[in-house]
Scaffold this motif. Structure first.
Motif, PDB file in Angstrom:
ATOM      1  N   GLY A 165      45.624  -6.641 -53.860  1.00  0.00           N
ATOM      2  CA  GLY A 165      46.719  -6.102 -54.650  1.00  0.00           C
ATOM      3  C   GLY A 165      46.931  -4.622 -54.485  1.00  0.00           C
ATOM      4  O   GLY A 165      47.328  -3.931 -55.425  1.00  0.00           O
ATOM      5  N   ALA A 166      46.697  -4.062 -53.282  1.00  0.00           N
ATOM      6  CA  ALA A 166      46.954  -2.645 -53.039  1.00  0.00           C
ATOM      7  C   ALA A 166      48.439  -2.367 -53.136  1.00  0.00           C
ATOM      8  O   ALA A 166      49.253  -3.246 -52.883  1.00  0.00           O
ATOM      9  CB  ALA A 166      46.420  -2.246 -51.667  1.00  0.00           C
ATOM     10  N   PRO A 167      48.855  -1.165 -53.489  1.00  0.00           N
ATOM     11  CA  PRO A 167      50.246  -0.890 -53.769  1.00  0.00           C
ATOM     12  C   PRO A 167      51.170  -1.044 -52.586  1.00  0.00           C
ATOM     13  O   PRO A 167      52.356  -1.279 -52.757  1.00  0.00           O
ATOM     14  CB  PRO A 167      50.222   0.576 -54.246  1.00  0.00           C
ATOM     15  N   ASP A 168      50.669  -0.885 -51.357  1.00  0.00           N
ATOM     16  CA  ASP A 168      51.565  -1.023 -50.217  1.00  0.00           C
ATOM     17  C   ASP A 168      51.483  -2.395 -49.577  1.00  0.00           C
ATOM     18  O   ASP A 168      51.933  -2.616 -48.483  1.00  0.00           O
ATOM     19  CB  ASP A 168      51.274   0.060 -49.165  1.00  0.00           C
ATOM     20  N   PHE A 169      50.874  -3.366 -50.271  1.00  0.00           N
ATOM     21  CA  PHE A 169      50.886  -4.737 -49.781  1.00  0.00           C
ATOM     22  C   PHE A 169      52.268  -5.313 -50.004  1.00  0.00           C
ATOM     23  O   PHE A 169      52.885  -5.111 -51.042  1.00  0.00           O
ATOM     24  CB  PHE A 169      49.879  -5.609 -50.533  1.00  0.00           C
ATOM     25  N   GLU A 170      52.746  -6.098 -49.043  1.00  0.00           N
ATOM     26  CA  GLU A 170      53.983  -6.799 -49.267  1.00  0.00           C
ATOM     27  C   GLU A 170      53.749  -7.902 -50.292  1.00  0.00           C
ATOM     28  O   GLU A 170      52.648  -8.439 -50.398  1.00  0.00           O
ATOM     29  CB  GLU A 170      54.554  -7.383 -47.966  1.00  0.00           C
ATOM     30  N   PRO A 171      54.761  -8.271 -51.075  1.00  0.00           N
ATOM     31  CA  PRO A 171      54.553  -9.297 -52.093  1.00  0.00           C
ATOM     32  C   PRO A 171      54.216 -10.635 -51.472  1.00  0.00           C
ATOM     33  O   PRO A 171      54.715 -10.995 -50.410  1.00  0.00           O
ATOM     34  CB  PRO A 171      55.918  -9.349 -52.812  1.00  0.00           C
ATOM     35  N   LEU A 172      53.366 -11.369 -52.142  1.00  0.00           N
ATOM     36  CA  LEU A 172      52.970 -12.688 -51.669  1.00  0.00           C
ATOM     37  C   LEU A 172      54.093 -13.683 -51.873  1.00  0.00           C
ATOM     38  O   LEU A 172      54.832 -13.618 -52.849  1.00  0.00           O
ATOM     39  CB  LEU A 172      51.735 -13.182 -52.425  1.00  0.00           C
ATOM     40  N   ALA A 173      54.192 -14.622 -50.910  1.00  0.00           N
ATOM     41  CA  ALA A 173      55.110 -15.738 -51.112  1.00  0.00           C
ATOM     42  C   ALA A 173      54.535 -16.638 -52.196  1.00  0.00           C
ATOM     43  O   ALA A 173      53.345 -16.602 -52.514  1.00  0.00           O
ATOM     44  CB  ALA A 173      55.276 -16.512 -49.801  1.00  0.00           C
ATOM     45  N   ALA A 174      55.394 -17.464 -52.750  1.00  0.00           N
ATOM     46  CA  ALA A 174      54.944 -18.339 -53.849  1.00  0.00           C
ATOM     47  C   ALA A 174      53.816 -19.238 -53.403  1.00  0.00           C
ATOM     48  O   ALA A 174      52.897 -19.540 -54.157  1.00  0.00           O
ATOM     49  CB  ALA A 174      56.133 -19.163 -54.350  1.00  0.00           C
ATOM     50  N   SER A 175      53.885 -19.681 -52.137  1.00  0.00           N
ATOM     51  CA  SER A 175      52.845 -20.580 -51.636  1.00  0.00           C
ATOM     52  C   SER A 175      51.516 -19.867 -51.437  1.00  0.00           C
ATOM     53  O   SER A 175      50.474 -20.501 -51.295  1.00  0.00           O
ATOM     54  CB  SER A 175      53.289 -21.190 -50.298  1.00  0.00           C
ATOM     55  N   GLU A 176      51.527 -18.495 -51.416  1.00  0.00           N
ATOM     56  CA  GLU A 176      50.300 -17.752 -51.170  1.00  0.00           C
ATOM     57  C   GLU A 176      49.713 -17.151 -52.445  1.00  0.00           C
ATOM     58  O   GLU A 176      48.595 -16.663 -52.444  1.00  0.00           O
ATOM     59  CB  GLU A 176      50.576 -16.616 -50.184  1.00  0.00           C
ATOM     60  N   ALA A 177      50.487 -17.158 -53.499  1.00  0.00           N
ATOM     61  CA  ALA A 177      50.052 -16.490 -54.720  1.00  0.00           C
ATOM     62  C   ALA A 177      49.001 -17.302 -55.450  1.00  0.00           C
ATOM     63  O   ALA A 177      49.271 -18.007 -56.405  1.00  0.00           O
ATOM     64  CB  ALA A 177      51.254 -16.250 -55.637  1.00  0.00           C
ATOM     65  N   ASN A 178      47.787 -17.238 -54.949  1.00  0.00           N
ATOM     66  CA  ASN A 178      46.688 -17.993 -55.526  1.00  0.00           C
ATOM     67  C   ASN A 178      45.537 -17.036 -55.804  1.00  0.00           C
ATOM     68  O   ASN A 178      44.853 -16.586 -54.884  1.00  0.00           O
ATOM     69  CB  ASN A 178      46.233 -19.100 -54.558  1.00  0.00           C
ATOM     70  N   PRO A 179      45.281 -16.668 -57.022  1.00  0.00           N
ATOM     71  CA  PRO A 179      44.237 -15.686 -57.330  1.00  0.00           C
ATOM     72  C   PRO A 179      42.850 -16.153 -56.967  1.00  0.00           C
ATOM     73  O   PRO A 179      41.930 -15.350 -56.895  1.00  0.00           O
ATOM     74  CB  PRO A 179      44.398 -15.485 -58.839  1.00  0.00           C
ATOM     75  N   ARG A 180      42.657 -17.435 -56.728  1.00  0.00           N
ATOM     76  CA  ARG A 180      41.330 -17.944 -56.393  1.00  0.00           C
ATOM     77  C   ARG A 180      41.108 -18.059 -54.884  1.00  0.00           C
ATOM     78  O   ARG A 180      40.136 -18.657 -54.442  1.00  0.00           O
ATOM     79  CB  ARG A 180      41.119 -19.316 -57.043  1.00  0.00           C
ATOM     80  N   ARG A 181      42.054 -17.506 -54.114  1.00  0.00           N
ATOM     81  CA  ARG A 181      41.961 -17.650 -52.677  1.00  0.00           C
ATOM     82  C   ARG A 181      40.743 -16.935 -52.099  1.00  0.00           C
ATOM     83  O   ARG A 181      40.292 -17.232 -51.004  1.00  0.00           O
ATOM     84  CB  ARG A 181      43.247 -17.120 -52.046  1.00  0.00           C
ATOM     85  N   GLY A 182      40.178 -15.973 -52.818  1.00  0.00           N
ATOM     86  CA  GLY A 182      39.060 -15.205 -52.301  1.00  0.00           C
ATOM     87  C   GLY A 182      37.857 -16.042 -51.908  1.00  0.00           C
ATOM     88  O   GLY A 182      37.027 -15.581 -51.134  1.00  0.00           O
ATOM     89  N   TRP A 183      37.747 -17.254 -52.427  1.00  0.00           N
ATOM     90  CA  TRP A 183      36.591 -18.086 -52.077  1.00  0.00           C
ATOM     91  C   TRP A 183      36.542 -18.393 -50.587  1.00  0.00           C
ATOM     92  O   TRP A 183      35.460 -18.618 -50.023  1.00  0.00           O
ATOM     93  CB  TRP A 183      36.620 -19.399 -52.854  1.00  0.00           C
ATOM     94  N   SER A 184      37.703 -18.380 -49.915  1.00  0.00           N
ATOM     95  CA  SER A 184      37.727 -18.722 -48.489  1.00  0.00           C
ATOM     96  C   SER A 184      36.944 -17.722 -47.654  1.00  0.00           C
ATOM     97  O   SER A 184      36.532 -18.034 -46.529  1.00  0.00           O
ATOM     98  CB  SER A 184      39.173 -18.809 -47.993  1.00  0.00           C
ATOM     99  N   LEU A 185      36.724 -16.522 -48.188  1.00  0.00           N
ATOM    100  CA  LEU A 185      35.961 -15.513 -47.452  1.00  0.00           C
ATOM    101  C   LEU A 185      34.556 -16.009 -47.135  1.00  0.00           C
ATOM    102  O   LEU A 185      33.977 -15.642 -46.104  1.00  0.00           O
ATOM    103  CB  LEU A 185      35.902 -14.231 -48.287  1.00  0.00           C
ATOM    104  N   TRP A 186      34.020 -16.854 -47.998  1.00  0.00           N
ATOM    105  CA  TRP A 186      32.650 -17.335 -47.794  1.00  0.00           C
ATOM    106  C   TRP A 186      32.566 -18.461 -46.776  1.00  0.00           C
ATOM    107  O   TRP A 186      31.475 -18.973 -46.489  1.00  0.00           O
ATOM    108  CB  TRP A 186      32.058 -17.759 -49.130  1.00  0.00           C
ATOM    109  N   LEU A 187      33.718 -18.822 -46.204  1.00  0.00           N
ATOM    110  CA  LEU A 187      33.700 -19.762 -45.076  1.00  0.00           C
ATOM    111  C   LEU A 187      33.317 -19.076 -43.774  1.00  0.00           C
ATOM    112  O   LEU A 187      32.954 -19.745 -42.798  1.00  0.00           O
ATOM    113  CB  LEU A 187      35.084 -20.411 -44.908  1.00  0.00           C
ATOM    114  N   LEU A 188      33.400 -17.748 -43.746  1.00  0.00           N
ATOM    115  CA  LEU A 188      33.172 -17.035 -42.491  1.00  0.00           C
ATOM    116  C   LEU A 188      31.754 -17.203 -41.941  1.00  0.00           C
ATOM    117  O   LEU A 188      31.593 -17.439 -40.734  1.00  0.00           O
ATOM    118  CB  LEU A 188      33.509 -15.547 -42.668  1.00  0.00           C
TER     119      LEU A 188
END
Length: 540
Positions: A165-188
């Motif tokens: 959510g940095a100020p110069d981020f472009e707005p998320l599309a509706a399909s991407e606006a998922n606050p729980r998406r951060g869990w995918s980082l642990w797939l790396l």
């Protein structure tokens, strides 16, 4: 609605078209245009037969001249896959596997472009350019798996940074606006565990991770806490920096879970930093822009300049990660031809939204003119409707059907009824197919010397009866060996020393090459076979 599960999306059509073209047309031979797949296949079959990963070279007679020289089968997991496929379905199975991976990469890239805000028209144009540029490496080799893993890492890291959510981020599309998406980082880390055992390109994952770590750390550093919104963003950025750091550490530890441990990292470092090897291996050379694939990459570079220009004129300045990804993609693509496919994919994912944004602004200006305002649906509105329709189609039935259909054909010898529709094989005009048939029929003994770019094919055809002197595993043979080999190929003074040192009993040389001509005039050798591709010589 049932139509959503039956009607194919554009992404499905891209997948089906790529699999069909690569598996059922002459391009299947193009996928076998690199002989190296031959020794990959045989290595996989050795692993399956012995249930052990080799640490000593089984293919080359040069091993006896290099006692104690270790061999790193660093792509052993890929080799097991293609070895099993070749045993089950022949080369058709290997080609089909490669076609499926390539099709997944480009169909997924198209969907990612749309999710990032790219309109359908721009996405299709960019994808065609990227696919044309990547044709330079449309080969049945383990690098295609790196394309897939690179896209996965980019998607996960990009999604994680957007959640900051940095100020110069472009707005998320509706399909991407998922606050729980951060869990995918642990797939790396688990993805890295697979990647390190599939291909040496796993280093790309750490480059991308470093890019996004620097971007988020910069956001954390420059945000102040004097405003409530900035304070919240700074907290999120700090959490993501810590998460990326921990993910990087875990991913680094995952790379040690390979048959060779840290010695693999040392070996890769020595290989990639050897200037002689990097200067003499074709795929590590800078691209020659006289060819079609390289020209398409040049087109993408020009579009990147256009995208940077229109982005600069836009409202937002973009994120640091975008600039770093573009710089890395441009540099790596210009540094070595083998990097062009990944560079092209990364570039279109970044510039796609920029170009679409510029088109939208032009459309707004046009519609603001009353002369055009009443002339039906605007093109951008049409593209947005197509994008919405694309995401509403969820069945992917056609893609699944294509996979089942092609696998069934490959499992039945490439036959559809009485008709042969898949017949993947090495190109007889490029490889010494007829010469290998002759050597096999006559039982000609080895060691067999040939150009390194034929070695993998001859290993596939003649192993284990005949051992080769050299093939394209340059990291195994090393600098001094290859210097001696090049002296023989170029017929420089002392060229016979290479054949004598490695006790070559037979030499297979390209017809009309300098080596073939001089062997024909040398008393110690006699020609035993000749065709339009190769000439075989046997020691007297």
């Amino acid at each position: 609605m049932w139509l959503r599960w039956v009607v194919p999306s554009v992404g499905d059509l891209i997948f089906v078209a790529l699999v069909g073209v690569l598996a059922f047309t002459a391009l299947s031979v193009r996928l076998l245009g690199d002989a190296g797949i031959g020794w990959h296949i045989r290595t996989g079959q050795i692993i399956l037969a012995t249930h052990a990963i080799p640490r000593v070279d089984p293919f080359s007679s040069a091993s006896s001249a290099m006692p104690g020289q270790p061999w790193f089968a660093w792509e052993w997991l890929y080799e097991v896959i293609v070895g099993w496929l070749e045993s089950t379905a022949g080369l058709n199975g290997v080609v089909l596997f490669t076609a499926l991976v390539i099709a997944i990469v480009f169909a997924w890239t198209f969907r990612m472009l749309l999710r990032r805000g790219t309109n359908v028209f721009v996405a299709i144009v960019l994808l065609l350019l990227a696919a044309s540029a990547a044709m330079i490496h449309f080969l049945a080799r383990p690098h295609v798996v790196t394309w897939l893993f690179t896209m996965a890492w980019f998607w996960i890291l990009e999604s994680s940074e957007k959640s900051c959510g940095a100020p110069d981020f472009e707005p998320l599309a509706a399909s991407e606006a998922n606050p729980r998406r951060g869990w995918s980082l642990w797939l790396l880390p688990p993805l890295m565990l697979l990647w390190v055992n599939l291909h040496g390109g796993f280093l790309l994952g750490f480059v991308l991770l470093g890019i996004y770590w620097c971007s988020v750390a910069w956001q954390w550093f420059r945000l102040k806490e004097d405003r409530f919104d900035d304070a919240l963003r700074r907290i999120r950025a700090g959490r993501l920096v810590r998460a990326l750091t921990l993910t990087g550490i875990l991913s680094g530890l995952a790379t040690l879970v390979n048959p060779y441990g840290f010695r693999l990292h040392v070996h890769i470092y020595r290989y990639l930093t050897n200037r002689f090897l990097m200067d003499h291996i074709d795929e590590f050379q800078s691209p020659n822009f006289h060819y079609v694939a390289q020209k398409c990459f040049a087109g993408l570079l020009l579009l990147t300049l256009v995208g940077l220009t229109v982005k600069r004129r836009g409202a937002g300045q973009g994120r640091l990660s975008q600039a770093l990804v573009v710089l890395f993609a441009v540099y790596s693509g210009l540094y070595a031809s083998r990097n062009i496919p990944v560079s092209s994919l990364l570039l279109i994912l970044v510039i796609g939204p920029w170009l679409s944004e510029a088109m939208a602004r032009l459309e707004e200006r046009r519609l603001a003119d009353r002369r055009f305002a009443a002339r039906g649906v605007a093109p951008m509105q049409f593209f947005e409707r197509m994008r919405a329709i694309e995401f509403s189609l969820r069945g992917h039935l056609w893609s699944v059907a294509m996979v089942v259909f092609t696998c069934w054909i490959a499992a039945h010898g490439g036959n559809l009824g009485a008709r042969q529709v898949m017949d993947a094989d090495f190109d007889a005009k490029r490889f010494p197919v007829a010469a290998a048939n002759y050597l096999e029929e006559q039982g000609v003994a080895g060691p067999l010397a040939s150009p390194d770019y034929w070695g993998g094919y001859l290993i596939y055809r003649l192993y284990p009866r005949v051992r080769m002197v050299v093939d394209d595993r340059h990291d195994f043979y090393g600098e001094e060996f290859l210097k001696s080999y090049l002296k023989m190929v170029h017929v420089e003074p002392g060229w016979e020393d290479f054949l004598r040192q490695h006790q070559a009993h037979c030499v297979l040389a390209p017809k009309d090459s300098a080596l073939a001509n001089i062997l024909g005039e040398t008393t110690g050798w006699r020609a035993i076979y000749s065709d339009d591709v190769a000439v075989a010589f046997e020691a007297k």
